[in-house]
Design a protein around this motif. Sequence first.
Motif, PDB file in Angstrom:
ATOM      1  N   ALA A  30      50.786  25.310 -55.075  1.00 48.46           N
ATOM      2  CA  ALA A  30      50.856  26.325 -54.021  1.00 48.46           C
ATOM      3  C   ALA A  30      50.528  25.784 -52.633  1.00 48.46           C
ATOM      4  N   SER A  31      50.722  24.467 -52.416  1.00 49.20           N
ATOM      5  CA  SER A  31      50.441  23.897 -51.097  1.00 49.20           C
ATOM      6  C   SER A  31      51.659  23.842 -50.187  1.00 49.20           C
ATOM      7  N   GLY A  32      52.814  24.313 -50.653  1.00 41.98           N
ATOM      8  CA  GLY A  32      54.003  24.357 -49.810  1.00 41.98           C
ATOM      9  C   GLY A  32      54.970  23.214 -50.017  1.00 41.98           C
ATOM     10  N   LYS A  33      54.808  22.464 -51.094  1.00 41.35           N
ATOM     11  CA  LYS A  33      55.682  21.317 -51.345  1.00 41.35           C
ATOM     12  C   LYS A  33      57.141  21.739 -51.473  1.00 41.35           C
ATOM     13  N   THR A  34      57.384  22.757 -52.307  1.00 44.88           N
ATOM     14  CA  THR A  34      58.758  23.184 -52.561  1.00 44.88           C
ATOM     15  C   THR A  34      59.394  23.740 -51.300  1.00 44.88           C
ATOM     16  N   THR A  35      58.651  24.515 -50.534  1.00 39.21           N
ATOM     17  CA  THR A  35      59.193  25.086 -49.298  1.00 39.21           C
ATOM     18  C   THR A  35      59.607  23.994 -48.326  1.00 39.21           C
ATOM     19  N   THR A  36      58.742  22.996 -48.153  1.00 41.33           N
ATOM     20  CA  THR A  36      59.045  21.911 -47.222  1.00 41.33           C
ATOM     21  C   THR A  36      60.223  21.081 -47.711  1.00 41.33           C
ATOM     22  N   ALA A  37      60.246  20.756 -48.994  1.00 38.25           N
ATOM     23  CA  ALA A  37      61.349  19.950 -49.528  1.00 38.25           C
ATOM     24  C   ALA A  37      62.656  20.734 -49.544  1.00 38.25           C
ATOM     25  N   ALA A  38      62.609  22.022 -49.922  1.00 36.84           N
ATOM     26  CA  ALA A  38      63.823  22.828 -50.002  1.00 36.84           C
ATOM     27  C   ALA A  38      64.483  23.001 -48.641  1.00 36.84           C
ATOM     28  N   ALA A  39      63.682  22.948 -47.578  1.00 38.95           N
ATOM     29  CA  ALA A  39      64.255  23.061 -46.230  1.00 38.95           C
ATOM     30  C   ALA A  39      65.158  21.877 -45.904  1.00 38.95           C
ATOM     31  N   ARG A  40      65.090  20.803 -46.696  1.00 33.72           N
ATOM     32  CA  ARG A  40      65.882  19.603 -46.458  1.00 33.72           C
ATOM     33  C   ARG A  40      66.911  19.354 -47.560  1.00 33.72           C
ATOM     34  N   ALA A  41      66.932  20.187 -48.577  1.00 29.30           N
ATOM     35  CA  ALA A  41      67.757  19.933 -49.756  1.00 29.30           C
ATOM     36  C   ALA A  41      69.079  20.695 -49.702  1.00 29.30           C
ATOM     37  N   ALA A  42      70.104  20.071 -50.270  1.00 26.09           N
ATOM     38  CA  ALA A  42      71.394  20.746 -50.438  1.00 26.09           C
ATOM     39  C   ALA A  42      71.424  21.518 -51.752  1.00 26.09           C
ATOM     40  N   THR A  43      70.710  21.026 -52.752  1.00 19.94           N
ATOM     41  CA  THR A  43      70.674  21.631 -54.077  1.00 19.94           C
ATOM     42  C   THR A  43      69.245  21.578 -54.602  1.00 19.94           C
ATOM     43  N   VAL A  44      68.844  22.625 -55.329  1.00 20.97           N
ATOM     44  CA  VAL A  44      67.490  22.696 -55.876  1.00 20.97           C
ATOM     45  C   VAL A  44      67.563  22.918 -57.380  1.00 20.97           C
TER      46      VAL A  44
END
Length: 412
Positions: A30-44
Amino acid sequence: MIAYRDRAVDSLLDDLLRAFPAVMVHGPRASGKTTTAAARAATVVRLEVAAQAAVFRADPDAALAAYPERPLLIDEWQEVPEVMGAVKRAVDAGAEAGSFLLTGSVRADADAATWPGPGRVPDIRMRPLAEREVRGTVTAPGLLGRVTAGFPVGPVAGAPNLLGYLDIALRGGLPEPALGVAVRDPATWYRSYVEQVARRDALALLRRADPDRVRRYLEAYALNSAGVVDHATIFGAAGINRRTAEGYEAMLARLFVVEAVPAFGSTRLKRLMQRPKRFLADAALMAAAARLDRGAILRDGGLLGQVIETFVYTQLRGELDAHQPEVRLHHLRTEGGRQEVDFILDLGARRVVGVEVKAAAGVEAADARHLAWLRDNLGSDFALGVVLHTGPDVYPLGERIVAAPICTLWTA
């Protein structure tokens, strides 16, 4: 939809994606890893989703190839560790820079079967939000910027008082409570977090972990956050043996819940202790694990100091990770505690900055005596000493020693 909040690691992450085919972003749940990475990803791809995990577990190479759009974010990689082998093979086959982002709330093991190896998949540590991130002042100078540019003498506008700092610390830095995202009571949210660590996360890493013992150990650890104590003091208070405690400490470190600051070493200083200083990764997490509320902390000056120092640690550690990863963070204590400096920032080339933390609105030269001792012993290698306090003013305390409000860590 909540707008993306700039993080201190953003520029570093972007630089690494331009240079490497795969980048690991890890940190506490819950530290925001997915949010930060998803902002740069084309696919999740979310491996905590059972159906997606099953596909990657059956044939990770084929599953990886089924997502050709890049960057591909593989979220919670630890749910299917075999995916790391597939990423390694893709990297070996010549994947382009910025092909893969991997996020997880467990530290990757240095196992050749799953981990591509040092220098090939760099990793970034995502921490709870620092106050500069909460307030949108990510580009503020921070401590090392102030060391370089100088601390302007005088009052700092909007500086909190002691109670204000305590409330910020107890609000915590994990994004949901820090930003008020569907969280009305941060204390309740953090207590639930502690329960999840003890009952779910611990068992995922240590099958024989006893949730009640994990909780007791974490409580004892939290009550000693910002302390330099023998490990026996902690596991003795928890009522467990050394072997179990060592397993629990390693497990909690892998979950990014606890951290240790190593002791400073120098041939120019005598009788230095080598015991680490232990911390919880977030001051609000410390309070929840120790079952402390605001009133209990205010009734105990020692606990108040520990909470404030833990809070300052999280601010310093986050700044260094994002902007000055080459700077090493230590603490200093001589035998018997005759001299003690809360934090030593080793800048390299034998230059150091000493930092003391005081839960007091006014500090004097006597409060900087250990920094003065360090300065006198290190001579020109002592770049600056800073006493961070809960008052509003910046002022000198002696040669190369300054008093400054804690909020100078995030104010513009």
